[in-house]
Design an enzyme around this catalytic site. Structure first.
Site, short mmCIF file in Angstrom:
data_model
loop_
_atom_site.label_atom_id
_atom_site.label_comp_id
_atom_site.label_asym_id
_atom_site.label_seq_id
_atom_site.Cartn_x
_atom_site.Cartn_y
_atom_site.Cartn_z
N ARG A 50 -74.51 -13.82 -42.14
CA ARG A 50 -74.55 -13.35 -43.53
C ARG A 50 -75.58 -14.13 -44.36
O ARG A 50 -76.39 -13.53 -45.07
CB ARG A 50 -73.17 -13.47 -44.17
CG ARG A 50 -72.08 -12.69 -43.44
CD ARG A 50 -70.81 -12.64 -44.25
NE ARG A 50 -69.66 -12.25 -43.42
CZ ARG A 50 -68.57 -11.63 -43.87
NH1 ARG A 50 -68.48 -11.31 -45.15
NH2 ARG A 50 -67.57 -11.33 -43.06
N GLU A 75 -69.39 -0.01 -39.29
CA GLU A 75 -69.84 0.29 -37.92
C GLU A 75 -70.11 1.78 -37.68
O GLU A 75 -71.10 2.14 -37.02
CB GLU A 75 -68.82 -0.23 -36.90
CG GLU A 75 -68.80 -1.74 -36.77
CD GLU A 75 -68.03 -2.41 -37.89
OE1 GLU A 75 -68.24 -3.63 -38.11
OE2 GLU A 75 -67.22 -1.73 -38.56
N GLU A 87 -70.14 -16.65 -39.17
CA GLU A 87 -70.20 -15.87 -40.41
C GLU A 87 -71.33 -16.36 -41.32
O GLU A 87 -72.03 -15.55 -41.94
CB GLU A 87 -68.87 -15.93 -41.15
CG GLU A 87 -67.70 -15.32 -40.40
CD GLU A 87 -67.80 -13.80 -40.28
OE1 GLU A 87 -68.73 -13.20 -40.87
OE2 GLU A 87 -66.94 -13.20 -39.62
#
Length: 619
Positions: free
Chosen positions: A254, A518, A250
């Site tokens: 990010r 998505e 993550e």
């Protein structure tokens, strides 16, 4: 408790910024708003009003017959628990005699386009107010009589409204971002994530996750003021010298990805220096017996460890950090970054336990072997492995044949083992395989696949990949439109029984929506490559559903618990950083008609929607 529903019908309605509870309605002074507009904005409004007036005059003889005395449209006050546009067609046909160039010329105008464009974007948002207009098209088709001027075709020239439509949608995304940013700035500044309902924040790593994730989005949306605010915080407040555990995956996608992307878009060395800092602090994760990285790193102490309950890492996490570390290595000239992540790919390439190119969900950090064999999914814990196979191949100039081979084999494995058709619409969906048993379960995460397949076809892979991408895109859209709120659930189950009434079924525990990107991501790819306007229209419907059911009045958007309950979808009081980092960015790119706005021949997006450059062929 939600306030009682108010329902009024007027010619124009302006309410306070639309919230999750839809707020109180308030009236605005039209004259004051008019005086605040720029000359260009006033001209655009007058142009549309004149256009409508001419249309009314030109079609007057037939209007009474067409409408039967009914109003052509009304603007409806936002009604809590009801969709903004109750499943309208994606486009309406207006036949206006003379105005658009021929006796019966046809101009496709999106639902509520004129009201939305002239009121919401020009009249309200152009003056930096906090207002939000809910518009709803209730119009009949206006069709000219056959007996009109036969020379109209020569007398009039066609007026192309498509640039106005594009700009209205782009401005709607900017407005949504500004509203989300307002909530973050007011209640969560410098913290990881906004809790918009309680007007507070939550911490994951304590590193300003939402702010960093949103940097390149602000740059792409041309939100200069907001970007400068965020840049100042990065320059003066952001420090990675903290005794805190972060998740390798993550924080890579990010933070490292966001900083690298922003550096490339802006050329500002500040972001590269911060990327070098976090990248070096993440490297202890690779110090394992197998070279398969641990899931967690203490960036202050320089130590790493697996989760407390297992020595496994997920396959998606260890194989979806490559784009970022490869690019960091290229920029710094230090080979250790690329060497570490490519060692992982080389090991996974050779491992036993795959099924027609499909990989299990877990891998052991001690021995480097797959665990929990026999379970294959394109959802959580495996999804971005397949995405990064293709994207690494593209990033590196299409030279690394092992990556391409693994990707192509996996696509064939998906088609052979996981593709099925639903009933009654015959939607193509991707299920899961567990020890030889097929389950018609599809995570929303799987909706990355249409975009990835289309990207591969664009870069020279089989045209069948594009055909499959279009089929799956329809399925992902249906996961939204078959829900009462117009928002997709986290997990859907597909009916395969003959005689079924609805294709998509959702279990109680799966009805939440986390503002995920998505589907919008794949819509962007499909529109960019096909130019089929239906993908933009589908995205527009989804954006309106987000505004109707997840927007919080005081700033921000919230994930919800129940996409099947439009009266009370139940806010979860959390705005994920990816809503700003991914979802709104992909909306903006979807609605843009500029193929050079983050060209897909020059950039490849990481799995957090941060664009990184495709390497020059000489490298």
């Amino acid at each position: 408790m939600l306030p009682p529903s108010r329902r009024d019908f007027v010619s124009l309605t302006v309410s306070e910024s639309g919230g999750y509870t839809n707020g109180k309605q308030r009236r605005q002074s039209c004259w004051r708003k008019w005086k605040q507009l720029s000359r260009l904005q006033r001209s655009l409004i007058l142009f549309v009003l004149v256009l409508l007036l001419i249309g009314g005059i030109a079609t007057y003889p037939s209007l009474s017959a067409q409408w039967g005395g009914k109003q052509p449209f009304v603007v409806e006050l936002k009604n809590q628990g009801r969709p903004l546009l109750p499943e309208p067609p994606s486009e309406h046909s207006c036949f206006i005699n003379g105005i658009f160039g021929e006796k019966k010329s046809k101009v496709y105008v999106e639902s509520s386009f004129f009201i939305y464009l002239c009121v919401k974007n020009i009249f309200c948002h152009g003056t930096n107010t906090k207002s939000f207009v809910a518009c709803s098209w209730r119009g009949a088709v206006i069709e000219a009589e056959q007996g009109t001027d036969p020379n109209a075709k020569e007398k009039e020239k066609a007026v192309d409204i498509s640039p106005l439509l594009v700009e209205s949608r782009l401005e709607a995304v900017r407005e949504a971002f500004r509203h989300a940013w307002k909530g973050y700035k007011d209640f969560a500044w410098g913290h990881d994530e906004l809790k918009p309902v309680s007007k507070s924040y939550s911490e994951w790593f304590g590193l300003g996750l939402t702010l960093i994730d949103a940097l390149d989005t602000m740059w792409i949306l041309d939100l200069k003021k907001e970007f400068e605010e965020a840049k100042q915080w990065v320059a003066t407040e952001l420090s990675f010298n903290k005794n805190v555990d972060v998740n390798l995956f993550e924080s890579t996608i990010r933070i490292l990805g966001g900083l690298l992307s922003t550096y490339h878009l802006t050329g500002d060395a500040l972001f590269l220096e911060k990327a070098k800092d976090i990248g070096s602090r993440l490297m202890p994760a690779f110090s394992t017996p197998s070279k398969i990285p641990y899931s967690d790193v203490n960036i202050g102490k320089g130590t790493a460890h697996p989760p407390r309950w297992t020595s496994d890492s997920t396959v998606a996490e260890v194989t979806s950090i490559q784009l970022e570390f490869r690019e960091l290595g290229r920029l710094t000239g230090d080979p250790k970054y690329q060497a570490a992540v490519m060692e992982v790919m080389q090991q996974v390439h050779k491992l036993e336990g795959k099924h027609d190119g499909l990989v299990p969900m877990f891998i052991n950090t001690n021995n480097g072997q797959f665990t929990h064999l026999g379970i294959y999914t394109l959802g959580a814990r495996a999804d971005s492995y397949y995405e990064y196979l293709l994207k690494q191949w593209i990033q590196g100039g299409k030279k690394e044949t092992e990556l391409l081979e693994d990707y192509l084999q996996a696509v064939e494995g998906i088609k052979k083992n996981l593709l099925k058709k639903s009933s009654p619409l015959g939607l193509t969906f991707v299920g899961e395989l567990s020890h030889g048993h097929f389950t018609p379960k599809m995570d929303h995460l799987v909706c990355f696949l249409p975009g990835t397949l289309a990207l591969g076809a664009h870069h020279g892979l089989a045209t069948e990949h594009m055909e499959l991408a279009q089929q799956l895109m329809e399925t992902c859209y249906q996961m939204y439109t078959q829900m009462e709120t117009g928002l997709a659930p986290e997990i859907a189950h597909f009916s395969m029984q003959t005689g079924s009434i609805q294709d998509v079924d959702v279990k109680l525990a799966d009805r939440h929506n986390l503002l995920r990107p998505e589907t919008v991501e794949s819509l962007f790819y499909l529109y960019r490559f096909t130019k089929d306007k239906k993908y933009q229209n589908w995205g527009w419907e989804i954006l309106q559903s987000f505004n109707t059911y997840t927007r919080v009045e005081t700033g921000g958007y919230t994930s919800i618990n129940n996409v099947r309950d439009p009266k009370y979808p139940s806010p979860r009081d959390k705005m994920e950083s990816f809503f700003l980092g991914e979802t709104l960015k992909y909306f903006y790119l979807l609605f843009s008609d500029d193929p050079n706005l983050i060209s897909l021949d020059k950039y490849v997006f990481n799995t957090e929607a941060h664009p990184l450059p495709i390497w020059p062929q000489a490298e």
